[in-house]
Each structure stands twice: as structure tokens, then as C-alpha cells.
Scaffold this motif. Structure first.
Motif, mmCIF file in Angstrom:
data_model
loop_
_atom_site.group_PDB
_atom_site.id
_atom_site.type_symbol
_atom_site.label_atom_id
_atom_site.label_comp_id
_atom_site.label_asym_id
_atom_site.label_seq_id
_atom_site.Cartn_x
_atom_site.Cartn_y
_atom_site.Cartn_z
ATOM 1 N N TYR A 70 0.963 -1.280 0.001
ATOM 2 C CA TYR A 70 -0.016 -0.197 0.137
ATOM 3 C C TYR A 70 0.970 1.010 0.075
ATOM 4 O O TYR A 70 1.873 1.273 0.692
ATOM 5 N N GLU A 72 0.317 3.896 1.199
ATOM 6 C CA GLU A 72 0.327 4.669 2.689
ATOM 7 C C GLU A 72 1.272 3.955 3.658
ATOM 8 O O GLU A 72 2.065 4.471 4.385
ATOM 9 N N GLN A 75 4.924 4.958 2.383
ATOM 10 C CA GLN A 75 5.054 6.104 2.849
ATOM 11 C C GLN A 75 5.568 6.246 4.539
ATOM 12 O O GLN A 75 6.403 6.949 4.882
ATOM 13 N N ARG A 276 -2.087 -2.857 6.975
ATOM 14 C CA ARG A 276 -2.700 -2.036 7.481
ATOM 15 C C ARG A 276 -2.053 -1.807 9.049
ATOM 16 O O ARG A 276 -1.756 -0.923 9.530
ATOM 17 N N ILE A 279 1.432 -0.284 9.105
ATOM 18 C CA ILE A 279 1.220 1.221 9.200
ATOM 19 C C ILE A 279 1.522 1.938 10.426
ATOM 20 O O ILE A 279 2.201 2.798 10.672
#
Ligand code: PMP
Ligand code: GLU
Length: 394
Positions: A70, A72, A75, A276, A279
Motif C-alpha cells: 500500500y 500509505e 510512505q 494496515r 502502518i
């Protein structure tokens, strides 16, 4: 007739996983085995990370993920690299994989041609050797000993380089020795590589946060090494997330692109829920997991004290990770309870059978004089395990 490929026939079974499986098997037979073989934190994944995963399930993250992760998450990894390592990466330089193990396998497939030599300072992490061989590379083992804290010197590196050398793979903090390369030591290795501009480095930093001396140094921090270093990291160790299976690299974009291509044909993107959750792990200040590091340090001190009380165990002082790698060669040729110890594998097997303690032979890490003890276990278990070891050698 053996119908299997030469490739698989020539592949060793992962010694760490094999020993863990053997310990599990003996336990189901009713034997009270203390498992110090597997490099796996005995902590639970922190709640704030678990909550992010639950949220992701409720938010219906269930589709295939982008092959390289992903955006995100990438990042967040970029922010982590900057915050913790002062490394500047951009999105095309990051690839998220199903564990750092896959990151390493991708790099091998992307970079190694048949016959290319890969320098492995010994002791190395168990899977490096076979991942390299699977890509038809030739592992070149550089022996180190307890006297140099199991670290490869610049002179040793220089002597190991040939026209066929393609890469160097190493971990710091090191699995299995716990050794941590200082910035000065890394610089000395980088200086050697100045004269060999076509050699690439895999810098496996998965134990980065489990460092008892502080001051983690990354090879890619040196400007002259940045374009030829693949920085490997992951969440298995510091965040106690072994089963979630997320690792990643920061690398030159052409290498990252190749890893992405490889992964696209083999596994696709890593698990959606785990990504997820990671992150959140990446965005967290590392101080949130310091409690585990502090406990690992206490255990290291405990284990060193107890082992040094047994005649014949010689240890370095591991500065990171959660292993000790004692030299036990003084036991070779001796007989205990009717069993003669001729090598480290015999010794490890003896401890399993007579002390009911699972360890891993140093042969698996390229050092036949040692065994690896993982202290990712409770202090009570560690005390009991080392007492049993001591008794079994009396
Ligand atoms: N590198 C090292 C040095 C390790 O000890 C491990 C432990 N499994 C790995 C890579 C792979 O980690 P994972 O695949 O769980 O991310
Ligand atoms: N890296 C851990 C170890 O060295 C986990 C086992 C494995 O992945 O081989 O024990």
C-alpha cells in the motif's frame, strides 16, 4: 526414484525451523522441552497494532494489495527510514514483502546470476546460504571467531573479493552472534568496497531496535554506498509480529522494480490486514516497544552470567538481537552419559535429548564450533534451561 528437482534436493531444510518443529513434536510426546531454538519474541504483538488490524478488517480491507505494498505503508516506511536511520528513500525505492525472508529471496532472484559469488561473513543467518544457492549463486564464507566479536574485518573482506564477487550479505545486529557493527567498522568495510564499485551490499537490519548499546548504523548512510546497498528490515522482531509476515526493503529503484516484478509472479502483494497494522507500527515511536528491548537486555545479562558459570562455554557479549552464540568446541571428544560429542550438532542434539533444551547447531550458521541459544523466553525458563544444561554436563 527421486523425482524431485536438483534445486530442491540440494536445498537444506531451515535448521531453525526444523529444530522448532522437533521440539514441538517431542512436546506432543509429553516431553517437557524448553525451546531456545527459534528466533521469535515471546511477547504478544502490542495492542495498538492489533487494534489497527481489527479496524482494517472492519473497514473491509480484503482485496489484493498493490504488489509492492500500500502506498500509505510505503510512505510510513519512508518516514521510518528518515526518522530512525537518516535514510532518504522515495516511493519507487520501497518494496513490502511477505516477511524479510521474502525480501531477501527477491533480492537474490533479482541480482544473482549463476556462478556469482556472495560473501557471507560467518556466522550468518541460517537462510542466507540457501537463498543464495537457490539463485545459483556461490556463497563465500568468511570465517570470524569470538576473538573479533564474530565481525568481519576490512582485511578479511578484501581477501575474499574475487572478480566474481557480486554481493555481500550480513546482518547487524547479527543473528546469530548478537554483534553490532559500529559506524566506524562499517566505514572500514565501505572503504574496501571503494575499489570494487560493482559489489552490492545487503544490509539486514531486522534487529535494528533490539540494540543494547544504542547507535544503530546503516550501510546506506554512507553516500558512496547508498546506490549499491539494499536495506532490509521488517516487523517480526522488534514488534513481535513474526506470524504477520511483513518485511520490506529500501533500495535503488531499479532493484526495487526487479523485486516487485519477481513478487508479482510469485506471491502478489503481502497480506492486506497485516499491511494496515504495520502502518501503525511504522508510525509509532520506537520507544513504544522499548519495554521488550529492556527485557531482552536483562535476559542477555542473566544468560551470560549463567553460561559463564559452566566450564567449557565461551561467550562474546552480544550487543543486540536475542541470541548468544557460545563456542562449545572444548566439549568435542568428550563423553557424557555414554554419548560422545564430536561436533556442535552432536552437542545440540545431546542438549535436546539429555537436558530437554532445544538449541541450534552453529553449523547452520557457518560456524561449527558454536551453538545458538535464543533467549526469547521467560527468565524462569532460561534459568531452568541453563540449570538443566549444566546438570547434563556434570
Ligand atoms: N533476517 C534475519 C537476520 C532474521 O533473523 C530473520 C528471522 N526470521 C529474517 C531475516 C526473516 O524475518 P521475517 O521473514 O520473519 O521478516
Ligand atoms: N529468524 C528466526 C530464527 O533465526 C526465525 C526462524 C526462521 O525464519 O528461520 O530463528
Amino acid at each position: 526414484m527421486n523425482q524431485l528437482s536438483d534445486r530442491i534436493n540440494n536445498l537444506s531444510t531451515s535448521a531453525t525451523l526444523a529444530m522448532a518443529a522437533k521440539a514441538r513434536e517431542l512436546r506432543t510426546e509429553g516431553k517437557d522441552i524448553i525451546g531456545l531454538s527459534l528466533g521469535e519474541p515471546d511477547f504478544n504483538t502490542p495492542d495498538f497494532i492489533k487494534e489497527a488490524a481489527i479496524q482494517a478488517i472492519n473497514d473491509d480491507y480484503n482485496s489484493y494489495t498493490p504488489v509492492d505494498g500500500y502506498e500509505e505503508l510505503k510512505q510510513a516506511i519512508i518516514t521510518k527510514f528518515k526518522r530512525d536511520n537518516n535514510l532518504t528513500y522515495t516511493l519507487p525505492q520501497i518494496v513490502v514483502s511477505t516477511g524479510a525472508k521474502q525480501s531477501l529471496a527477491n533480492v537474490a532472484a533479482a541480482m544473482i546470476n549463476p556462478g556469482d559469488e556472495v560473501i557471507l561473513p560467518c556466522p550468518y543467518w541460517v537462510s542466507y546460504n540457501d537463498i543464495v544457492k537457490l539463485s545459483e549463486g556461490v556463497p563465500v564464507e568468511v570465517k570470524t571467531s569470538i576473538d573479533t566479536d564474530f565481525k568481519m574485518t576490512a582485511a578479511q573482506l578484501e581477501a575474499a573479493i574475487t572478480p566474481k564477487t557480486k554481493m555481500i550479505w550480513f546482518s547487524s545486529p547479527c543473528n546469530p552472534s548478537g554483534s553490532v557493527y559500529s559506524k566506524t567498522e562499517l566505514r572500514a568495510l565501505a572503504d574496501v568496497l571503494q575499489n570494487h564499485p560493482n559489489i552490492y551490499v545487503v544490509s539486514d537490519e531486522i534487529y535494528e531496535h533490539i540494540n543494547f548499546v544504542g547507535g544503530h548504523a546503516s550501510m546506506a548512510q554512507f553516500e558512496d554506498m547508498y546506490d549499491r546497498t539494499i536495506t532490509v528490515n521488517g516487523v517480526s522482531k522488534a514488534f513481535a509480529m513474526t506470524g504477520w509476515r511483513i518485511g520490506f526493503i529500501g533500495a535503488p529503484s531499479w532493484i526495487a522494480r526487479a523485486c516487485n516484478k519477481m513478487q508479482g509472479q510469485i506471491t502478489s502483494g503481502a497480506n492486506c490486514i497485516a499491511q494496515r497494522a504495520v502502518i501503525t507500527a511504522m508510525e509509532a515511536n520506537p520507544s513504544k516497544v522499548q519495554y521488550m528491548v529492556d527485557e531482552f537486555k536483562n535476559r542477555r545479562d542473566l544468560v551470560l552470567n549463567l553460561l559463564n558459570d559452566i566450564d567449557g562455554f565461551k561467550t562474546n557479549t552480544p550487543e543486540g538481537a536475542f541470541y548468544v552464540f557460545p563456542d562449545i568446541s572444548s566439549f568435542f571428544g568428550k563423553t557424557f552419559r555414554g554419548k560422545t560429542i564430536t561436533n556442535a550438532s552432536d552437542f545440540s542434539l545431546y542438549l535436546l535429548e539429555e537436558a530437554l533444551v532445544a538449541t541450534v547447531t552453529g553449523d547452520a550458521f557457518g560456524n561449527p564450533d558454536c551453538i545458538r541459544i535464543s533467549y526469547a523466553a521467560s527468565q524462569e525458563q532460561l534459568i531452568e534451561a541453563i540449570k538443566r544444561i549444566k546438570d547434563s554436563l556434570n
